[in-house]
Design an enzyme around this catalytic site. Structure first.
Site, PDB file in Angstrom:
ATOM      1  CD  GLU A 173      -2.667   1.474   2.433  1.00  0.00           C
ATOM      2  OE1 GLU A 173      -3.548   2.348   2.403  1.00  0.00           O
ATOM      3  OE2 GLU A 173      -2.480   0.735   3.418  1.00  0.00           O
TER       4      GLU A 173
ATOM      5  CD  GLU B 284      -7.368   2.554   5.355  1.00  0.00           C
ATOM      6  OE1 GLU B 284      -6.603   1.971   6.143  1.00  0.00           O
ATOM      7  OE2 GLU B 284      -7.028   2.939   4.229  1.00  0.00           O
TER       8      GLU B 284
END
Length: 264
Positions: A149, A246
């Site tokens: 990520e 998220e």
């Protein structure tokens, strides 16, 4: 906002959502709210059998989690790129995979870490590639995927893997087929990229997707990000995974779920 098929493929990030509740209750709350999966970066304080019980009772899978990333209050954001933490980082790989395997989770993220003062970038990059490959090889033996990520400076200052194109470079450089990209539309937009274009360009590398709006990293629909082109691109390239939510709720998790209930 047109979610289409993704309406039934939303994953609740329980490190951000349902924090009004104890961790033991968040997975069930996410399932009740309509999320079909959950994710969380750090569950290690609880025995795996206990977390597995939470997941089983909630009836949702854990789609992704992380390797130990250190103490955030001390500025620690992972260790994979830090030359002085190689031994510690590698010592966490097998125990983490043991733990995650008991949860039925198939994707794990080793955070790269924050650039230490005075350490040459080439040294950080070389360490990261070697450590990423080390984790990937250990995960492959268990049929697991390691995800990368990229996190921009708006969220973590001086993070080593700070751009999607840097992450793509790392993935392609080490050449492991079980190393994939965690594509976060929020980070992408904040860095000035066109998320739909990057999805089309790098679709084979994308294993997981996350969303949040900008500014504030709140619920989709609260800011300026156009999500319809993002979902259209994901559909176009045949993305078959979950979309992780998220984000920081503006006024409590339940109060902010209207966007997913009204999206078609």
């Amino acid at each position: 906002m047109k979610l289409g098929a993704f309406q039934d493929r939303l994953s609740g990030h329980c490190g951000f959502l349902f924090t009004e509740l104890p961790l033991s209750e968040r997975f069930a709350a996410a399932a009740k709210a309509g999320f079909r999966a959950v994710e969380h970066p750090n569950l290690f304080a609880t025995p795996a059998r206990e977390v597995a019980g939470w997941l089983e009772r909630a009836g949702v899978p854990l789609v992704q989690t992380g390797f130990p990333a250190g103490d955030a209050s001390k500025g620690e954001k992972g260790f994979a790129a830090l030359p002085d933490k190689v031994a510690y980082y590698r010592s966490t790989i097998a125990p983490t995979l043991d733990y995650v395997e008991q949860l039925g989770c198939r994707m794990v993220h080793p955070m790269a870490g924050v650039r230490p003062p005075g350490v040459d970038h080439a040294k950080l990059w070389g360490t990261y590639l070697e450590n990423l490959a080390f984790a990937a090889d250990a995960a492959k033996a268990r049929g697991m995927t390691v995800i990368v990520e990229p996190i921009g400076p708006g969220s973590i200052g001086n993070y080593v893997i700070d751009d999607p194109l840097v992450a793509v470079d790392a993935i392609r450089t080490i050449g492991r087929d079980n190393v994939k990209l965690l594509f976060d539309a929020f980070h992408c937009v904040c860095l000035g990229h066109d998320p739909a274009a990057l999805i089309r360009a790098h679709a084979p590398l994308i294993a997981h997707v996350q969303i949040a709006d900008d500014p504030g990293r709140h619920e989709p629909g609260t800011g300026t990000i156009a999500f319809d082109p993002i979902f259209a691109a994901l559909d176009e390239v045949g993305y078959a995974g979950f979309v992780g939510c998220e984000y920081h709720p503006q006024a409590g998790t339940e109060a902010g779920l209207g966007w997913m209930r009204t999206a078609l």
